[in-house]
Scaffold this motif. Structure first.
Motif, PDB file in Angstrom:
ATOM      1  N   MET A  68       0.874  -1.160   0.000  1.00 36.13           N
ATOM      2  CA  MET A  68       0.000   0.000   0.000  1.00 36.13           C
ATOM      3  C   MET A  68       0.922   1.224   0.000  1.00 36.13           C
ATOM      4  O   MET A  68       1.973   1.203   0.634  1.00 36.13           O
ATOM      5  N   LEU A  69       0.528   2.250  -0.705  1.00 35.97           N
ATOM      6  CA  LEU A  69       1.319   3.476  -0.752  1.00 35.97           C
ATOM      7  C   LEU A  69       0.532   4.627  -0.160  1.00 35.97           C
ATOM      8  O   LEU A  69      -0.691   4.694  -0.317  1.00 35.97           O
ATOM      9  N   LEU A  70       1.238   5.526   0.497  1.00 39.16           N
ATOM     10  CA  LEU A  70       0.654   6.786   0.938  1.00 39.16           C
ATOM     11  C   LEU A  70       1.378   7.889   0.187  1.00 39.16           C
ATOM     12  O   LEU A  70       2.585   8.089   0.369  1.00 39.16           O
ATOM     13  N   VAL A  71       0.645   8.563  -0.679  1.00 41.94           N
ATOM     14  CA  VAL A  71       1.198   9.668  -1.462  1.00 41.94           C
ATOM     15  C   VAL A  71       0.842  10.962  -0.753  1.00 41.94           C
ATOM     16  O   VAL A  71      -0.326  11.233  -0.486  1.00 41.94           O
ATOM     17  N   ARG A  72       1.867  11.739  -0.449  1.00 39.06           N
ATOM     18  CA  ARG A  72       1.684  13.058   0.177  1.00 39.06           C
ATOM     19  C   ARG A  72       2.388  14.076  -0.698  1.00 39.06           C
ATOM     20  O   ARG A  72       3.611  14.215  -0.631  1.00 39.06           O
ATOM     21  N   GLU A  78       5.832   3.733   1.761  1.00 39.16           N
ATOM     22  CA  GLU A  78       5.372   2.387   1.459  1.00 39.16           C
ATOM     23  C   GLU A  78       5.501   1.489   2.681  1.00 39.16           C
ATOM     24  O   GLU A  78       6.088   1.868   3.690  1.00 39.16           O
ATOM     25  N   LYS A  79       4.911   0.324   2.573  1.00 36.62           N
ATOM     26  CA  LYS A  79       4.964  -0.739   3.568  1.00 36.62           C
ATOM     27  C   LYS A  79       4.582  -0.223   4.953  1.00 36.62           C
ATOM     28  O   LYS A  79       3.603   0.498   5.098  1.00 36.62           O
ATOM     29  N   SER A  80       5.361  -0.594   5.975  1.00 38.14           N
ATOM     30  CA  SER A  80       4.975  -0.233   7.344  1.00 38.14           C
ATOM     31  C   SER A  80       4.999   1.279   7.567  1.00 38.14           C
ATOM     32  O   SER A  80       4.225   1.792   8.373  1.00 38.14           O
ATOM     33  N   ASP A  81       5.860   1.995   6.845  1.00 36.65           N
ATOM     34  CA  ASP A  81       5.897   3.455   7.004  1.00 36.65           C
ATOM     35  C   ASP A  81       4.566   4.078   6.586  1.00 36.65           C
ATOM     36  O   ASP A  81       4.065   4.989   7.246  1.00 36.65           O
ATOM     37  N   SER A  82       3.980   3.591   5.485  1.00 30.39           N
ATOM     38  CA  SER A  82       2.698   4.141   5.048  1.00 30.39           C
ATOM     39  C   SER A  82       1.597   3.784   6.046  1.00 30.39           C
ATOM     40  O   SER A  82       0.795   4.639   6.419  1.00 30.39           O
ATOM     41  N   TRP A 106      13.331  -2.586   9.333  1.00 31.40           N
ATOM     42  CA  TRP A 106      13.510  -3.868   8.647  1.00 31.40           C
ATOM     43  C   TRP A 106      12.571  -4.928   9.225  1.00 31.40           C
ATOM     44  O   TRP A 106      12.036  -5.743   8.497  1.00 31.40           O
ATOM     45  N   PHE A 107      12.347  -4.896  10.539  1.00 27.01           N
ATOM     46  CA  PHE A 107      11.457  -5.863  11.179  1.00 27.01           C
ATOM     47  C   PHE A 107      10.003  -5.569  10.834  1.00 27.01           C
ATOM     48  O   PHE A 107       9.231  -6.471  10.492  1.00 27.01           O
ATOM     49  N   ARG A 108       9.624  -4.289  10.913  1.00 27.65           N
ATOM     50  CA  ARG A 108       8.253  -3.908  10.574  1.00 27.65           C
ATOM     51  C   ARG A 108       7.930  -4.270   9.132  1.00 27.65           C
ATOM     52  O   ARG A 108       6.867  -4.802   8.831  1.00 27.65           O
ATOM     53  N   ASP A 109       8.867  -3.979   8.222  1.00 26.71           N
ATOM     54  CA  ASP A 109       8.637  -4.282   6.810  1.00 26.71           C
ATOM     55  C   ASP A 109       8.631  -5.782   6.553  1.00 26.71           C
ATOM     56  O   ASP A 109       7.885  -6.261   5.695  1.00 26.71           O
ATOM     57  N   TRP A 110       9.433  -6.552   7.253  1.00 30.14           N
ATOM     58  CA  TRP A 110       9.414  -8.009   7.118  1.00 30.14           C
ATOM     59  C   TRP A 110       8.024  -8.535   7.493  1.00 30.14           C
ATOM     60  O   TRP A 110       7.444  -9.339   6.770  1.00 30.14           O
TER      61      TRP A 110
END
Length: 141
Positions: A68-72, A78-82, A106-110
């Motif tokens: 999922m992407l969050l465009v601002r 992307e990923k856990s950041d979004s 890295w853990f959140r994205d995994w």
């Protein structure tokens, strides 16, 4: 002078790009509509013309959707950041999920990838992209 924003995106917009045939992603969209009471976010299926144009602008694949992407504006998460940027703007108790930023990226994205890569087998998929209902006017690109 070249436009500094992706197509369909205006300054200040926050657009969530999601897989429109994924049942989990559609559930997430309904969750956003329900709890984003200030209407901070617009939703956009990656299969739509707008979604495809935005993906191309950011050089993301237009035929495989793994995040999922969050465009601002002209920035994309992307990923856990979004996910964490979105829930961090929702009302309590949802914004408390931001505590997960204490874990390394890295853990959140995994963990995110484990769900994203198996979402069809776990949650299922629609044969076609689900369209927004009339009561969600203004929530979708």
């Amino acid at each position: 002078m070249e436009n500094s924003y992706p197509p369909y995106v205006n300054p200040g917009d926050q657009i969530i790009l999601f897989d429109g045939v994924c049942k989990l992603c559609n559930g997430w969209s309904r969750f956003i509509i329900r709890f984003d009471t200030r209407k901070k976010f617009k939703l956009c299926a990656v299969q739509s013309d707008a979604g495809q144009a935005i993906l191309k602008w950011f050089n993301y694949p237009t035929d495989e959707f793994e995040t999922m992407l969050l465009v601002r504006g002209n920035d994309v998460l992307e990923k856990s950041d979004s996910f964490l940027a979105i829930v961090g703007q929702l009302p309590l108790p949802w914004r408390l999920v931001r505590v997960l930023t204490l874990f390394p990226k890295w853990f959140r994205d995994w963990f995110y990838d484990r769900i994203a890569l198996n979402r069809y087998s776990i949650f299922g998929r629609y044969e076609v992209c689900i369209l927004a209902s009339p009561d969600h006017e203004g929530r979708f690109l």
